[in-house]
Enzyme design. Structure first.
Site, PDB file in Angstrom:
ATOM      1  N   CYS A 112       0.622  -1.235  -0.107  1.00  0.00           N
ATOM      2  CA  CYS A 112      -0.193  -0.126  -0.072  1.00  0.00           C
ATOM      3  C   CYS A 112       0.681   1.342   0.126  1.00  0.00           C
ATOM      4  O   CYS A 112       0.198   2.260  -0.370  1.00  0.00           O
ATOM      5  CB  CYS A 112      -0.894   0.058   1.217  1.00  0.00           C
ATOM      6  SG  CYS A 112      -1.884  -1.475   1.098  1.00  0.00           S
ATOM      7  N   HIS A 249      -3.255   7.234   2.605  1.00  0.00           N
ATOM      8  CA  HIS A 249      -3.523   5.707   2.335  1.00  0.00           C
ATOM      9  C   HIS A 249      -5.179   5.669   2.871  1.00  0.00           C
ATOM     10  O   HIS A 249      -5.324   5.589   4.018  1.00  0.00           O
ATOM     11  CB  HIS A 249      -2.770   4.652   2.567  1.00  0.00           C
ATOM     12  CG  HIS A 249      -2.884   3.448   2.566  1.00  0.00           C
ATOM     13  ND1 HIS A 249      -3.317   3.197   1.303  1.00  0.00           N
ATOM     14  CD2 HIS A 249      -3.099   2.138   3.285  1.00  0.00           C
ATOM     15  CE1 HIS A 249      -3.763   1.872   1.315  1.00  0.00           C
ATOM     16  NE2 HIS A 249      -3.526   1.169   2.318  1.00  0.00           N
ATOM     17  N   ASN A 279      -9.999  -0.146   0.187  1.00  0.00           N
ATOM     18  CA  ASN A 279      -8.662  -0.079   0.014  1.00  0.00           C
ATOM     19  C   ASN A 279      -8.208  -0.640  -1.133  1.00  0.00           C
ATOM     20  O   ASN A 279      -8.102  -1.721  -1.150  1.00  0.00           O
ATOM     21  CB  ASN A 279      -8.182  -0.947   1.527  1.00  0.00           C
ATOM     22  CG  ASN A 279      -6.518  -0.686   1.519  1.00  0.00           C
ATOM     23  OD1 ASN A 279      -5.888  -0.387   0.546  1.00  0.00           O
ATOM     24  ND2 ASN A 279      -5.865  -1.384   2.484  1.00  0.00           N
TER      25      ASN A 279
END
Ligand code: UT7
Length: 324
Positions: A112, A249, A279
């Protein structure tokens, strides 16, 4: 050293929207649990397109936004955890799809945090004068490596891609910072293949699926984002009050709220779109940045912090000035 700036953004997500209610028909969960624990309401799931196709579409939109053509790009870096293949790299596949025939292409693996790592890598190449114009993409089809029987992970992730074009110019990428901790890699893990061959005792059969210790990752995430933000602020001698937006994020709204509390700043500074996409790992930050750009939120001179954390473990941030 040359200066580097963002001159275009783009994004692409698959059409298929999967709601929390739909997921509650696959695993034992509910819209109430997913919304209250993560903030996520829906995500996009790819029915056919692979990571390189999402990446190419986002990349072409960024090139168009930069008013360039694919042949103007001399470096393509794709950040992904879910590549089409072990080889070629997703970046090489993107090159072929978009016709970036003059570019050198490779992938970056930092889960990520991948987009921050890729952005910083491209920036260094441009700063030294090695390349002039880079296409940096975060792209994921996480749905193919999801364990769809594990309610603790499959409700959190989604598919999508975002991209920026970087070019030698004004001082737009002011400072970047990256960190890694391989010792705690098991907290967020997705295996590829184990050793197995006709000479080994057993031929391994392993499924490439994501597993995660959510509570540990949560604690790590808050610390990592807080540290990364403080690091880039200190290194660039910029005060938090002079920051217009933080683009974090997009993993969990509660993580972002904790970070805001730790830094004693308003949630209004944070751009959040995780309710729509979940996500999307390496894609969340460029996807958010493109949405902000398209909405006209970003003004010339705005100072923005991009910040992420993820598998590896990895974390990092970049402080940028909007110059478009
Ligand atoms: O890019 C990095 C990606 N990773 C992350 O950002 C993950 C960071 N961690 C988190 O976001 C949170 O830890 C989660 C959202 C994963 C979990 O939230 P939590 O508040 O930490 O919940 P928990 O793991 O403590 O689980 C609470 C309960 C458990 O039941 P018991 O043991 O209390 O009976 C779980 O079994 O919730 C249960 N549970 C669920 N229930 C309904 C776990 N997943 C689900 C689910 N639906 N999907």
């Amino acid at each position: 050293m040359k200066n580097v700036e963002i001159i275009g953004t783009g994004s692409y997500v698959p059409d298929r929207i999967v709601t929390n209610d739909e997921l509650s028909k696959i695993v034992e969960t509910s819209d109430e649990w997913i919304s209250s624990r993560s903030g996520i309401k829906e995500r996009r799931i790819s029915l056919k397109e692979n990571t390189s196709e999402l990446a190419a579409k986002a990349g072409l939109r960024a090139i168009e936004n930069a008013k360039l053509e694919a042949k103007d790009i001399d470096l393509v870096i794709v950040a992904t955890t879910s590549p089409d293949a072990f080889t070629p790299s997703t970046a090489c596949l993107v090159q072929a799809i978009i016709g970036a025939e003059n570019a050198v292409c490779f992938d970056v693996s930092a889960a990520c945090t991948g987009f921050i790592f890729a952005l910083n890598t491209a920036t260094q190449f441009i700063k030294t004068g090695e390349y002039k114009t880079a296409l940096v993409i975060g792209s994921e089809v996480l749905s193919k490596i999801m364990n769809w029987e594990d309610r603790t992970t499959c409700v959190l992730f989604g598919d999508g891609a975002g991209a920026v074009v970087l070019r030698e110019g004004s001082n737009g990428i002011i400072k970047a910072y990256m960190g890694s901790d391989g010792v705690n890699s098991k907290f967020l893990y997705c295996p590829a293949v184990e050793v197995g061959n006709p000479f080994a005792a057993e031929i391994a059969k392993i499924e490439s699926k994501i597993s995660m210790n959510g509570r540990e990752v949560f604690k790590f995430a808050v610390k990592a984002m807080d540290n990364s933000i403080k690091n880039v602020l200190e290194a660039s001698k910029i005060d938090i009050d002079d920051i217009d937006y933080i683009v974090p994020h997009q993993a969990n709204i509660r993580i972002i709220e904790f970070v805001a509390k730790k830094l004693e700043i308003s949630m209004d500074k944070f751009f959040v779109n995780l309710h729509n996409y979940g996500n999307t790992s390496g894609a969340t930050i460029p996807l958010a940045l493109d949405e902000m750009n398209k909405k006209g939120m970003l003004k010339k001179g705005n100072k923005i912090i991009l910040v992420g954390f993820g598998g590896g473990l990895t974390w990092g941030a970049a402080i940028i000035e909007w110059t478009m």
